[in-house]
Scaffold this active site. Structure first.
Site, PDB file in Angstrom:
ATOM      1  N   ASP A   1      -6.472  -0.008   0.754  1.00 36.49           N
ATOM      2  CA  ASP A   1      -6.599  -0.225   2.190  1.00 36.49           C
ATOM      3  C   ASP A   1      -8.001  -0.768   2.448  1.00 36.49           C
ATOM      4  O   ASP A   1      -8.732  -1.103   1.508  1.00 36.49           O
ATOM      5  CB  ASP A   1      -6.342   1.073   2.967  1.00 36.49           C
ATOM      6  CG  ASP A   1      -7.304   2.193   2.573  1.00 36.49           C
ATOM      7  OD1 ASP A   1      -8.264   1.924   1.802  1.00 36.49           O
ATOM      8  OD2 ASP A   1      -7.109   3.329   3.037  1.00 36.49           O
TER       9      ASP A   1
ATOM     10  N   LYS B   1       0.823  -1.211   0.000  1.00 37.41           N
ATOM     11  CA  LYS B   1       0.000   0.000   0.000  1.00 37.41           C
ATOM     12  C   LYS B   1       0.858   1.263   0.000  1.00 37.41           C
ATOM     13  O   LYS B   1       0.624   2.200  -0.786  1.00 37.41           O
ATOM     14  CB  LYS B   1      -0.938   0.018   1.205  1.00 37.41           C
ATOM     15  CG  LYS B   1      -1.839   1.245   1.210  1.00 37.41           C
ATOM     16  CD  LYS B   1      -2.304   1.581   2.611  1.00 37.41           C
ATOM     17  CE  LYS B   1      -2.800   3.012   2.665  1.00 37.41           C
ATOM     18  NZ  LYS B   1      -3.056   3.470   4.028  1.00 37.41           N
TER      19      LYS B   1
END
Length: 335
Positions: A258, A239
């Protein structure tokens, strides 16, 4: 202090969604006068919007003349040209956002609905060093605490730019400053926790690999290759690597996933992913690839609009404005 004006229709740039959407952590908003104060490019800015202009003041700057990095050394830029150049680059104003919004709306009904309120959401072109270490701070954290950590990094390891109304403003530190072995213990004292190790170790790796030249090489790589290189750094996962690719390395197809992005995808696009407890590597790749297939090589930017539209804080702060209002303002301007 007078305000400088840079032509930019408010339909093409919405400051609230752009500056308060979790991209950068160095902007503060004065709701009384709707002015924003922030730091980028070693410069302290105050900005606000009118219908057809982005207005700005430079409160202090350590930025060197862009002509020093220009191939035409004989041409000297004025201060105003320097600062306009920096603003245009930072907000990516060379991109015709209306054209992209139209293209994305034709491909996706959810985007078509979201963009009525969340017009003018820009993907900031941030400096890679600040972007990378800010997002190391973002891990398992909330925005106010991330902002506090970023300011501590600047205060202890950056260079003072100016003092305005009793507030000192600092540059983001050079990566060499953060690579010092003593940085980890100092940051632990300052409340960074396990992130202290990630910051110092990653900085040391970047210095070893060539610093700025290494970042430049990542911009020239293909997106997935650059992402893999970033994940070799201490504490950088998929991420955060995607955040850096998207926000500072010009890989606009990168899409950070996320739990919030997972929920958007599962609820609206990939129903077979509903009810999962964790985002696995396989799911992460599937979500990213779905939006890249849907939106194309600027998928990360397009999805940022959906992300902003889905955040409750924007729904609570949104004004009674819309794309239709923008169109009316453009008509008045063109009369």
């Amino acid at each position: 202090m007078t305000w400088n004006k840079l032509f930019c229709n408010s339909c093409e740039l919405q400051l609230l969604g752009t500056l308060n959407g979790g991209q950068s952590f160095r902007w503060t908003h004065n709701q009384d006068n709707n002015e924003w104060t922030g730091v980028f490019s070693k410069t302290v800015w105050k900005i606000k919007q009118s219908d057809n202009f982005l207005q700005y003041q430079v409160l202090g700057s350590l930025y060197k003349d862009i002509s020093e990095n220009n191939s035409n050394k004989s041409h000297k830029f004025s201060d105003e040209q320097n600062f306009e150049f920096l603003l245009k680059k930072y907000f990516r104003l060379d991109h015709d956002l209306g054209k992209y919004y139209k293209k994305w709306s034709e491909k996706d009904k959810l985007f078509q609905e979201a963009c009525k309120q969340f017009y003018g959401i820009r993907m900031l072109a941030q400096e890679p060093v600040e972007n990378l270490f800010s997002f190391i701070c973002s891990q398992n954290n909330h925005i106010s605490r991330i902002s506090s950590m970023v300011e501590k990094l600047c205060m202890f390891y950056g260079e003072e730019i100016c003092n305005h109304n009793g507030v000192k403003y600092f540059t983001f530190p050079e990566v060499e400053k953060l690579s010092d072995p003593q940085v980890e213990s100092k940051l632990r004292e300052l409340g960074f926790g396990y992130r202290a190790k990630f910051i110092q170790k990653s900085a040391a790796q970047i210095v070893e690999w060539g610093g700025e030249k290494w970042f430049n090489s990542l911009q020239e790589m293909k997106y997935k290759d650059a992402r893999q290189e970033l994940m070799k750094l201490c504490g950088i996962g998929p991420k955060v690597a995607d955040c850096i690719c998207l926000m500072s390395l010009n890989h606009l197809e990168a899409l950070p996933v996320d739990t919030h992005v997972y929920q958007i995808a599962a609820q609206n696009y990939l129903p077979h992913l509903r009810g999962k407890k964790n985002v696995t590597d396989k799911m992460y790749a599937e979500i990213g690839d779905h939006f890249r297939n849907l939106y194309g090589d600027m998928a990360g930017w397009a999805h940022t609009v959906l992300f902003c539209a889905d955040l409750k804080k924007f729904q609570q702060n949104e004004k009674s404005d819309s794309v239709e209002n923008c169109k009316q303002r453009k008509k008045r301007k063109n009369k």
